[in-house]
Structure formats: C-alpha cells, structure tokens
Design a protein around this motif. Structure first.
Motif, PDB file in Angstrom:
ATOM      1  N   UNK A   7       8.879  44.115  25.036  1.00 35.46           N
ATOM      2  CA  UNK A   7       7.914  42.793  25.533  1.00 35.46           C
ATOM      3  C   UNK A   7       6.344  43.050  25.578  1.00 35.46           C
ATOM      4  N   UNK A   8       5.906  44.497  25.810  1.00 31.80           N
ATOM      5  CA  UNK A   8       4.737  44.593  25.725  1.00 31.80           C
ATOM      6  C   UNK A   8       4.104  44.438  24.273  1.00 31.80           C
ATOM      7  N   UNK A   9       4.797  45.086  23.257  1.00 34.51           N
ATOM      8  CA  UNK A   9       4.535  44.797  21.614  1.00 34.51           C
ATOM      9  C   UNK A   9       4.325  43.530  21.346  1.00 34.51           C
ATOM     10  N   UNK A  10       5.366  42.354  22.036  1.00 34.26           N
ATOM     11  CA  UNK A  10       5.345  41.185  21.432  1.00 34.26           C
ATOM     12  C   UNK A  10       3.962  40.326  22.146  1.00 34.26           C
ATOM     13  N   UNK A  11       3.699  40.512  23.444  1.00 39.18           N
ATOM     14  CA  UNK A  11       2.937  39.581  24.046  1.00 39.18           C
ATOM     15  C   UNK A  11       1.421  40.166  24.429  1.00 39.18           C
ATOM     16  N   UNK A  12       1.193  41.422  24.178  1.00 37.74           N
ATOM     17  CA  UNK A  12      -0.054  42.069  24.616  1.00 37.74           C
ATOM     18  C   UNK A  12      -1.089  42.415  23.376  1.00 37.74           C
ATOM     19  N   UNK A  13      -2.380  42.177  23.726  1.00 36.85           N
ATOM     20  CA  UNK A  13      -3.538  42.578  22.684  1.00 36.85           C
ATOM     21  C   UNK A  13      -3.928  44.151  22.937  1.00 36.85           C
ATOM     22  N   UNK A  14      -3.896  44.388  24.402  1.00 33.69           N
ATOM     23  CA  UNK A  14      -4.160  45.893  24.419  1.00 33.69           C
ATOM     24  C   UNK A  14      -3.159  46.267  25.742  1.00 33.69           C
ATOM     25  N   UNK A  15      -2.896  47.690  25.637  1.00 35.83           N
ATOM     26  CA  UNK A  15      -1.767  48.463  26.402  1.00 35.83           C
ATOM     27  C   UNK A  15      -2.279  49.390  27.164  1.00 35.83           C
ATOM     28  N   UNK A  16      -2.009  49.707  28.414  1.00 40.11           N
ATOM     29  CA  UNK A  16      -2.538  50.649  29.186  1.00 40.11           C
ATOM     30  C   UNK A  16      -1.558  51.576  29.507  1.00 40.11           C
ATOM     31  N   UNK A  17      -1.321  52.510  29.258  1.00 37.96           N
ATOM     32  CA  UNK A  17      -0.139  53.604  29.582  1.00 37.96           C
ATOM     33  C   UNK A  17      -0.490  54.578  30.877  1.00 37.96           C
ATOM     34  N   UNK A  42       0.700  57.309  33.749  1.00 41.27           N
ATOM     35  CA  UNK A  42       1.834  58.526  34.114  1.00 41.27           C
ATOM     36  C   UNK A  42       1.078  59.066  35.382  1.00 41.27           C
ATOM     37  N   UNK A  43       2.013  59.085  36.412  1.00 43.75           N
ATOM     38  CA  UNK A  43       1.727  59.792  37.612  1.00 43.75           C
ATOM     39  C   UNK A  43       0.374  59.403  38.308  1.00 43.75           C
ATOM     40  N   UNK A  44       0.129  58.073  38.190  1.00 43.78           N
ATOM     41  CA  UNK A  44      -1.255  57.614  38.760  1.00 43.78           C
ATOM     42  C   UNK A  44      -2.513  57.992  37.738  1.00 43.78           C
ATOM     43  N   UNK A  45      -2.399  58.567  36.771  1.00 43.62           N
ATOM     44  CA  UNK A  45      -3.399  58.828  35.695  1.00 43.62           C
ATOM     45  C   UNK A  45      -3.213  57.825  34.577  1.00 43.62           C
ATOM     46  N   UNK A  46      -4.447  57.347  34.071  1.00 47.07           N
ATOM     47  CA  UNK A  46      -4.426  56.438  32.896  1.00 47.07           C
ATOM     48  C   UNK A  46      -4.568  57.194  31.878  1.00 47.07           C
ATOM     49  N   UNK A  47      -3.405  57.691  30.844  1.00 44.98           N
ATOM     50  CA  UNK A  47      -3.456  58.397  29.813  1.00 44.98           C
ATOM     51  C   UNK A  47      -3.781  57.864  28.590  1.00 44.98           C
ATOM     52  N   UNK A  48      -3.637  56.383  28.205  1.00 44.83           N
ATOM     53  CA  UNK A  48      -4.246  55.921  27.022  1.00 44.83           C
ATOM     54  C   UNK A  48      -4.403  54.308  27.332  1.00 44.83           C
ATOM     55  N   UNK A  49      -5.477  53.719  26.725  1.00 49.62           N
ATOM     56  CA  UNK A  49      -5.479  52.542  26.813  1.00 49.62           C
ATOM     57  C   UNK A  49      -6.483  51.968  25.481  1.00 49.62           C
ATOM     58  N   UNK A  50      -5.563  51.273  24.766  1.00 52.24           N
ATOM     59  CA  UNK A  50      -5.796  50.928  23.276  1.00 52.24           C
ATOM     60  C   UNK A  50      -5.233  49.791  22.883  1.00 52.24           C
ATOM     61  N   UNK A  51      -5.732  49.160  21.664  1.00 53.24           N
ATOM     62  CA  UNK A  51      -4.928  47.913  21.027  1.00 53.24           C
ATOM     63  C   UNK A  51      -3.744  48.284  20.886  1.00 53.24           C
ATOM     64  N   UNK A  52      -2.897  47.285  21.245  1.00 52.51           N
ATOM     65  CA  UNK A  52      -1.296  47.549  21.393  1.00 52.51           C
ATOM     66  C   UNK A  52      -0.958  47.961  19.968  1.00 52.51           C
ATOM     67  N   UNK A  53      -1.151  47.431  19.121  1.00 50.68           N
ATOM     68  CA  UNK A  53      -0.662  48.007  17.925  1.00 50.68           C
ATOM     69  C   UNK A  53      -1.156  49.518  17.541  1.00 50.68           C
ATOM     70  N   UNK A  54      -2.114  49.773  17.836  1.00 50.21           N
ATOM     71  CA  UNK A  54      -2.593  51.180  17.720  1.00 50.21           C
ATOM     72  C   UNK A  54      -1.691  52.155  18.671  1.00 50.21           C
TER      73      UNK A  54
END
Length: 269
Positions: free
Chosen positions: A226-236, A238-250
């Motif tokens: 679902x994230x891959x289908x609908x989003x332009x950017x994705x934030x991951x 983990x345990x309260x930390x932002x590990x990665x924020x990037x264009x979804x495809x990347x």
C-alpha cells in the motif's frame, strides 16, 4: 494560530506559499508519555499535494507522530513534547495556536471507522456546523460525499439511514467525507484500511490518489504494498527514531540504511 490573533491567509495565498516550502515541517521532535520516550529528534517535511507514507513495526511511533501533527495527543495525561511542528512556518504548539482551527486545517481519518450515531447527512454536516460553515449546507454535504466516492451509494437515504447502517468500507468513506467537508489542507490517515476488505481498501487507495492532487496526505500503514502504491515519499520509523526518509521508489528499491532494507524485505517487523 488563534482565529483572531494569527491570520493564515487565503487558500490561494497558502497554495503560493506551499509552492516554495512544505505545508508541515517537523523539527527535532521528541515526545514522551510520562517517562517513556516515543519519538526521538524526528525531523522531516511534508510537501504540498504529495502523499507521504509512514511505515515501521508496531510500537515504533507511527501513530504518535501522526497524532502529534494536529494535536490529537493533547488529552493524553503526562505527555511531554520538545521540538516544533510548523504549519506554514507557525508552531502549532505555540501559545497562540488554536487546536480547533488546527484540526480543521489538518484533518484526520482514524484506523477504525467512527461514525456518529446520526444520519448520514448529519455525520457530514456536524463538522460544518461546529466550524461555522453552515451556509450552503446541502451543497457542502453533497460535495464532501462525492469527493469520498460515496454520494451515489447513499444519496437516496441521506436523512433516513444512520452512519451505523453502512458497511465498514462505506463507514470509512463517510468518515473521510466528514473530514473533507471542512476543507482541510492536510489529511492525516492512521491505518485507514486495516479493518477493510480488499475491495474497500482499493476504493480508499484510489481516493488517496485523487485527493493528493489538491491536498497533502500523510498515511500510516503496515502494508508495504500500500505504501508503495499510494505514496510519493516514505518515512521509516524504528523505536521512535526516523531511520530513513526518501522518495518511495528509492526507499523500496535502494534503501540507504540496512535496517530499512531488513524491514521492507520482511526480516523483522
């Protein structure tokens, strides 16, 4: 952001501003529930007319983050927040901020449909009345239901049927119509499809694709597809930390952090 003390300008002015800066910016946000820290120094920005997915395992802070974006966490006892959340450069936790106005500008759809024990019509009209938008009420209700792709299914029994009489997928679209009726600029969606069947899920995903042409969407989801289908950017998170924020495809094809890769390939979560 009080209604009388801070002017946010017209929608056209806001759109012009959004062309050069994010609608929402989170800056070094940390949040605690009592002594338990839920978010640590999260910094990211949400661009105009884009859909941003927030992913991560249970307990990673996804819902905490999205609820902080329009102050839905305010009533939780012993909550402590540091850092800033800026809406068009204005701190939504600032002294002059009006939570009611914030939640009109930054709407929300929850994980489980939560219709009111009222008619379909009154479910949509409720927020309009509360926010002083009762002029052209019939027109506004119809527009909201059309935007939520529900009008054709309910138009013949708007005042006869309760929101509880609808199917789960219809209830979720009713809640979406209720949020859209007050014309938010940002729409937060916290696991909006987790209780829905595949057909209803597809309808919600189609609506996200349509709505992001005119507003900013932030969607929390456990569903990687679902994230891959609908989003332009994705934030991951983990345990309260932002590990990665990037264009979804990347992020899904060339993640820069091995923890992101491990999560999206199912090695944990």
């Amino acid at each position: 952001m009080g209604r009388s003390s801070v002017s946010l300008g017209s929608r056209s002015t806001l759109e012009a501003t959004c062309a050069v800066e994010p609608v929402l910016r989170v800056a070094e946000l940390s949040l605690w529930y009592g002594k338990q820290q839920a978010l640590r120094d999260v910094t990211l920005a949400f661009p105009v007319c884009r859909a941003t997915a927030i992913i991560g395992p249970s307990g990673c802070g996804k819902s905490t983050l999205i609820r902080a974006l329009n102050r839905m966490n305010d009533l939780i006892p012993h909550l402590h927040l540091e850092g800033q959340i800026l809406y068009h450069g204005q701190d939504i936790y600032g002294r002059d901020a009006d939570p009611v106005e914030i939640r009109r500008r930054i709407g929300m759809v929850f994980q489980k449909p939560n219709p009111f024990p009222k008619s379909i019509y009154e479910n949509v009209a409720f927020g309009l009345r509360v926010n002083g938008m009762a002029d052209r009420l019939n027109e506004r209700v119809e527009i909201a239901l059309r935007r939520a792709a529900l009008w054709d299914e309910v138009k013949d029994h708007l005042r006869k049927k309760s929101g509880f009489d609808l199917s789960g997928g219809q209830q979720q679209r009713l809640c979406l119509a209720r949020a859209l009726a007050v014309e938010p600029e940002v729409l937060l969606m916290d696991e909006p499809c987790s209780a829905l069947d595949p057909v209803a899920t597809a309808k919600i995903e189609d609506l996200v694709q349509e709505l992001k042409q005119e507003m900013t969407i932030v969607i929390v989801t456990h569903n990687m597809q679902q994230a891959a289908r609908v989003s332009d950017e994705t934030a991951f998170l983990l345990l309260g930390d932002l590990i990665e924020f990037a264009p979804t495809e990347q992020l899904f094809t060339r993640p820069s952090d091995p923890r992101t890769e491990a999560y999206i390939t199912g090695k944990f979560g």
